[in-house]
Design a protein around this motif. Structure first.
Motif, mmCIF file in Angstrom:
data_model
loop_
_atom_site.group_PDB
_atom_site.id
_atom_site.type_symbol
_atom_site.label_atom_id
_atom_site.label_comp_id
_atom_site.label_asym_id
_atom_site.label_seq_id
_atom_site.Cartn_x
_atom_site.Cartn_y
_atom_site.Cartn_z
ATOM 1 N N ILE A 129 0.847 -1.201 0.000
ATOM 2 C CA ILE A 129 0.000 0.000 0.000
ATOM 3 C C ILE A 129 0.877 1.243 0.000
ATOM 4 O O ILE A 129 0.595 2.212 -0.713
ATOM 5 C CB ILE A 129 -0.943 -0.011 1.219
ATOM 6 C CG1 ILE A 129 -1.925 -1.183 1.105
ATOM 7 C CG2 ILE A 129 -1.696 1.308 1.349
ATOM 8 C CD1 ILE A 129 -2.767 -1.416 2.338
ATOM 9 N N ASP A 130 1.956 1.224 0.792
ATOM 10 C CA ASP A 130 2.873 2.366 0.869
ATOM 11 C C ASP A 130 3.530 2.660 -0.471
ATOM 12 O O ASP A 130 3.796 3.818 -0.791
ATOM 13 C CB ASP A 130 3.956 2.123 1.926
ATOM 14 C CG ASP A 130 3.389 2.093 3.334
ATOM 15 O OD1 ASP A 130 2.247 2.560 3.537
ATOM 16 O OD2 ASP A 130 4.088 1.578 4.234
ATOM 17 N N ILE A 131 3.783 1.653 -1.266
ATOM 18 C CA ILE A 131 4.411 1.844 -2.575
ATOM 19 C C ILE A 131 3.501 2.621 -3.512
ATOM 20 O O ILE A 131 3.955 3.468 -4.287
ATOM 21 C CB ILE A 131 4.782 0.481 -3.201
ATOM 22 C CG1 ILE A 131 5.929 -0.146 -2.417
ATOM 23 C CG2 ILE A 131 5.165 0.629 -4.668
ATOM 24 C CD1 ILE A 131 6.234 -1.586 -2.808
ATOM 25 N N ASN A 132 2.204 2.340 -3.458
ATOM 26 C CA ASN A 132 1.280 2.976 -4.391
ATOM 27 C C ASN A 132 -0.049 3.289 -3.703
ATOM 28 O O ASN A 132 -1.052 2.634 -3.930
ATOM 29 C CB ASN A 132 1.053 2.061 -5.599
ATOM 30 C CG ASN A 132 0.451 2.785 -6.768
ATOM 31 O OD1 ASN A 132 -0.055 3.898 -6.626
ATOM 32 N ND2 ASN A 132 0.513 2.164 -7.922
ATOM 33 N N ARG A 133 -0.034 4.319 -2.879
ATOM 34 C CA ARG A 133 -1.218 4.687 -2.076
ATOM 35 C C ARG A 133 -2.433 5.058 -2.920
ATOM 36 O O ARG A 133 -3.560 4.889 -2.485
ATOM 37 C CB ARG A 133 -0.883 5.841 -1.143
ATOM 38 C CG ARG A 133 0.018 5.446 -0.016
ATOM 39 C CD ARG A 133 0.164 6.603 0.965
ATOM 40 N NE ARG A 133 1.120 6.281 1.998
ATOM 41 C CZ ARG A 133 0.833 5.598 3.092
ATOM 42 N NH1 ARG A 133 -0.372 5.159 3.279
ATOM 43 N NH2 ARG A 133 1.753 5.349 3.995
ATOM 44 N N ASP A 134 -2.225 5.580 -4.114
ATOM 45 C CA ASP A 134 -3.353 6.018 -4.944
ATOM 46 C C ASP A 134 -4.143 4.855 -5.533
ATOM 47 O O ASP A 134 -5.335 4.980 -5.787
ATOM 48 C CB ASP A 134 -2.859 6.914 -6.089
ATOM 49 C CG ASP A 134 -2.225 8.195 -5.573
ATOM 50 O OD1 ASP A 134 -2.611 8.634 -4.465
ATOM 51 O OD2 ASP A 134 -1.347 8.747 -6.254
ATOM 52 N N LYS A 135 -3.492 3.745 -5.777
ATOM 53 C CA LYS A 135 -4.165 2.641 -6.462
ATOM 54 C C LYS A 135 -4.456 1.434 -5.590
ATOM 55 O O LYS A 135 -5.341 0.652 -5.893
ATOM 56 C CB LYS A 135 -3.345 2.195 -7.677
ATOM 57 C CG LYS A 135 -3.288 3.291 -8.733
ATOM 58 C CD LYS A 135 -2.707 2.777 -10.013
ATOM 59 C CE LYS A 135 -2.708 3.910 -11.025
ATOM 60 N NZ LYS A 135 -2.189 3.523 -12.293
ATOM 61 N N ILE A 136 -3.684 1.235 -4.529
ATOM 62 C CA ILE A 136 -3.878 0.055 -3.697
ATOM 63 C C ILE A 136 -4.512 0.457 -2.377
ATOM 64 O O ILE A 136 -3.995 1.297 -1.654
ATOM 65 C CB ILE A 136 -2.530 -0.667 -3.446
ATOM 66 C CG1 ILE A 136 -1.907 -1.101 -4.762
ATOM 67 C CG2 ILE A 136 -2.744 -1.877 -2.530
ATOM 68 C CD1 ILE A 136 -0.546 -1.721 -4.629
ATOM 69 N N LYS A 137 -5.639 -0.125 -2.096
ATOM 70 C CA LYS A 137 -6.352 0.134 -0.843
ATOM 71 C C LYS A 137 -6.402 -1.163 -0.031
ATOM 72 O O LYS A 137 -6.382 -2.253 -0.585
ATOM 73 C CB LYS A 137 -7.784 0.598 -1.128
ATOM 74 C CG LYS A 137 -7.869 1.853 -1.973
ATOM 75 C CD LYS A 137 -7.323 3.041 -1.233
ATOM 76 C CE LYS A 137 -7.417 4.284 -2.106
ATOM 77 N NZ LYS A 137 -6.384 5.242 -1.821
ATOM 78 N N GLN A 138 -6.516 -0.993 1.279
ATOM 79 C CA GLN A 138 -6.613 -2.161 2.162
ATOM 80 C C GLN A 138 -7.970 -2.835 1.979
ATOM 81 O O GLN A 138 -8.971 -2.187 1.702
ATOM 82 C CB GLN A 138 -6.458 -1.720 3.614
ATOM 83 C CG GLN A 138 -6.391 -2.848 4.612
ATOM 84 C CD GLN A 138 -5.283 -3.836 4.328
ATOM 85 O OE1 GLN A 138 -5.515 -4.804 3.612
ATOM 86 N NE2 GLN A 138 -4.096 -3.594 4.868
ATOM 87 N N ASN A 139 -7.986 -4.164 2.068
ATOM 88 C CA ASN A 139 -9.231 -4.906 1.996
ATOM 89 C C ASN A 139 -10.125 -4.544 3.172
ATOM 90 O O ASN A 139 -9.618 -4.238 4.259
ATOM 91 C CB ASN A 139 -8.948 -6.409 1.986
ATOM 92 C CG ASN A 139 -8.470 -6.897 0.648
ATOM 93 O OD1 ASN A 139 -8.883 -6.384 -0.381
ATOM 94 N ND2 ASN A 139 -7.597 -7.886 0.656
ATOM 95 N N PRO A 140 -11.442 -4.582 2.997
ATOM 96 C CA PRO A 140 -12.354 -4.253 4.087
ATOM 97 C C PRO A 140 -12.149 -5.170 5.291
ATOM 98 O O PRO A 140 -11.870 -6.347 5.141
ATOM 99 C CB PRO A 140 -13.747 -4.497 3.486
ATOM 100 C CG PRO A 140 -13.542 -4.555 2.014
ATOM 101 C CD PRO A 140 -12.131 -4.955 1.782
ATOM 102 N N GLY A 141 -12.275 -4.580 6.475
ATOM 103 C CA GLY A 141 -12.163 -5.371 7.693
ATOM 104 C C GLY A 141 -10.777 -5.380 8.307
ATOM 105 O O GLY A 141 -10.577 -5.934 9.379
ATOM 106 N N TYR A 142 -9.799 -4.794 7.614
ATOM 107 C CA TYR A 142 -8.429 -4.775 8.144
ATOM 108 C C TYR A 142 -8.000 -3.357 8.447
ATOM 109 O O TYR A 142 -8.420 -2.415 7.907
ATOM 110 C CB TYR A 142 -7.450 -5.425 7.158
ATOM 111 C CG TYR A 142 -7.661 -6.901 7.013
ATOM 112 C CD1 TYR A 142 -7.172 -7.771 7.973
ATOM 113 C CD2 TYR A 142 -8.375 -7.425 5.949
ATOM 114 C CE1 TYR A 142 -7.378 -9.137 7.846
ATOM 115 C CE2 TYR A 142 -8.582 -8.786 5.823
ATOM 116 C CZ TYR A 142 -8.079 -9.633 6.773
ATOM 117 O OH TYR A 142 -8.275 -10.984 6.659
#
Length: 142
Positions: A129-142
């Motif tokens: 997520i840190d590498i590409n904050r604009d495109k990668i989001k955390q899965n729901p529930g985490y």
């Protein structure tokens, strides 16, 4: 339960040869794929190879009259043939039956909370997520 006995790791090559995929798994995957493409009797051949090798009675078209019944037959065969090999959870998630099957057995498997859709996915590693904050989001529930 010991399906594979592994001697303690020693220095050098100790000759360990643990199977990562079994022929029975391949046959059952193939039978499942044939059934998903279109319900066809050829898929029953591969299911019955596993059953007869295990000394069980072969299934007939009368036992699995349609695609849905064959799905359940494959699920059951994978459950018993590949027991303790770590396939069951992924089989249930892949077939979309994890929530209904596991919640129905909540007391038997000591499930503390009711399973939800959020429990069916793994968390995305924070480093990704840190590498590409604009495109990668955390899965729901985490």
């Amino acid at each position: 339960m010991k399906k594979y006995y592994d001697v303690p790791v020693t220095r050098g090559d100790n000759g360990n040869n643990i199977p990562l995929i079994r022929y029975a798994d391949v046959l059952l995957m193939y039978a499942e794929a044939l059934n998903e493409v279109s319900y066809q009797p050829e898929a029953l051949t591969y299911l019955n190879r596993i059953r007869t090798r295990a000394g069980l009675k072969a299934k007939t078209i009368a036992d699995v009259p349609d695609q849905a019944a064959f799905r359940l037959a494959i699920e059951q065969e994978r459950r018993v043939e590949l027991a303790f090999e770590g396939h069951r959870w992924f089989d249930l998630v892949r077939t979309g039956r994890a929530i209904s099957v596991l919640n129905s057995k909540k007391d038997q498997i000591r499930l503390v909370n009711t399973l939800t859709e959020n429990n069916l996915v793994f968390p995305v590693p924070q480093a990704q997520i840190d590498i590409n904050r604009d495109k990668i989001k955390q899965n729901p529930g985490y």
